[in-house]
Design a protein around this motif. Structure first.
Motif, PDB file in Angstrom:
ATOM      1  N   ALA A   1     -44.514 -17.868  25.002  1.00 13.36           N
ATOM      2  CA  ALA A   1     -45.751 -18.627  24.781  1.00 13.36           C
ATOM      3  C   ALA A   1     -46.943 -17.682  24.632  1.00 13.36           C
ATOM      4  N   PHE A   2     -46.980 -16.643  25.449  1.00 18.89           N
ATOM      5  CA  PHE A   2     -48.078 -15.677  25.387  1.00 18.89           C
ATOM      6  C   PHE A   2     -48.091 -14.953  24.041  1.00 18.89           C
ATOM      7  N   ARG A   3     -46.924 -14.523  23.588  1.00 18.15           N
ATOM      8  CA  ARG A   3     -46.862 -13.834  22.293  1.00 18.15           C
ATOM      9  C   ARG A   3     -47.245 -14.767  21.152  1.00 18.15           C
ATOM     10  N   ALA A   4     -46.856 -16.036  21.250  1.00 13.28           N
ATOM     11  CA  ALA A   4     -47.237 -17.005  20.215  1.00 13.28           C
ATOM     12  C   ALA A   4     -48.747 -17.199  20.208  1.00 13.28           C
ATOM     13  N   SER A   5     -49.368 -17.235  21.389  1.00 10.32           N
ATOM     14  CA  SER A   5     -50.825 -17.397  21.440  1.00 10.32           C
ATOM     15  C   SER A   5     -51.523 -16.161  20.873  1.00 10.32           C
ATOM     16  N   LEU A   6     -50.959 -14.975  21.108  1.00  9.48           N
ATOM     17  CA  LEU A   6     -51.548 -13.761  20.522  1.00  9.48           C
ATOM     18  C   LEU A   6     -51.464 -13.797  19.003  1.00  9.48           C
ATOM     19  N   ALA A   7     -50.327 -14.245  18.484  1.00  4.02           N
ATOM     20  CA  ALA A   7     -50.156 -14.322  17.029  1.00  4.02           C
ATOM     21  C   ALA A   7     -51.141 -15.327  16.448  1.00  4.02           C
ATOM     22  N   ALA A   8     -51.368 -16.431  17.147  1.00  6.79           N
ATOM     23  CA  ALA A   8     -52.321 -17.437  16.658  1.00  6.79           C
ATOM     24  C   ALA A   8     -53.741 -16.875  16.681  1.00  6.79           C
ATOM     25  N   GLN A   9     -54.079 -16.104  17.710  1.00 15.15           N
ATOM     26  CA  GLN A   9     -55.421 -15.521  17.789  1.00 15.15           C
ATOM     27  C   GLN A   9     -55.628 -14.471  16.710  1.00 15.15           C
ATOM     28  N   ARG A  10     -54.572 -13.739  16.387  1.00 15.90           N
ATOM     29  CA  ARG A  10     -54.691 -12.698  15.369  1.00 15.90           C
ATOM     30  C   ARG A  10     -55.139 -13.299  14.044  1.00 15.90           C
ATOM     31  N   ASP A  11     -54.691 -14.507  13.757  1.00 11.92           N
ATOM     32  CA  ASP A  11     -55.056 -15.152  12.503  1.00 11.92           C
ATOM     33  C   ASP A  11     -56.517 -15.610  12.501  1.00 11.92           C
ATOM     34  N   ARG A  12     -57.112 -15.763  13.678  1.00 10.10           N
ATOM     35  CA  ARG A  12     -58.489 -16.231  13.748  1.00 10.10           C
ATOM     36  C   ARG A  12     -59.504 -15.120  13.512  1.00 10.10           C
ATOM     37  N   TYR A  13     -59.129 -13.886  13.727  1.00 13.05           N
ATOM     38  CA  TYR A  13     -60.071 -12.786  13.585  1.00 13.05           C
ATOM     39  C   TYR A  13     -60.141 -12.322  12.141  1.00 13.05           C
ATOM     40  N   ILE A  14     -61.363 -12.017  11.708  1.00 15.74           N
ATOM     41  CA  ILE A  14     -61.615 -11.599  10.336  1.00 15.74           C
ATOM     42  C   ILE A  14     -62.065 -10.146  10.388  1.00 15.74           C
TER      43      ILE A  14
END
Length: 92
Positions: free
Chosen positions: A38-51
């Motif tokens: 779950a933690f790794r999935a949340s990191l991957a989701a956050q990575r997509d939010r940063y520009i």
């Protein structure tokens, strides 16, 4: 001890403790792996939010230019309306 529950030998007791420890470890490790996933999935989701900063800067510049065009067009419309009303009031 009663006849129904004969005393355990130390080896049998040790084996019970080992089995219980292995069961507890499997439970804990399963929980840990689910949390890690779950933690790794949340990191991957956050990575997509940063520009990237340069892309973000360009977005800000485009937005500023768009806002300036809107403001400037409104200003020119207001100025035109004012000059029209001023010319009309001088004719009267």
């Amino acid at each position: 001890m009663s006849a129904k529950n004969p005393p355990l030998s130390s080896e049998a007791y040790r084996q019970m403790l080992v089995k219980d420890g292995e069961r507890r470890f499997r439970e804990w490790h399963g929980d840990f792996l689910r949390h890690q996933q779950a933690f790794r999935a949340s990191l991957a989701a956050q990575r997509d939010r940063y520009i990237p900063s340069e892309t973000y800067r360009q977005m800000l510049v485009r937005d500023g230019e768009r806002r300036f065009r809107e403001w400037h067009q409104n200003y020119l419309n207001y100025q035109k309306q004012y000059l029209t009303e001023l010319a009309a009031s001088r004719r009267s």
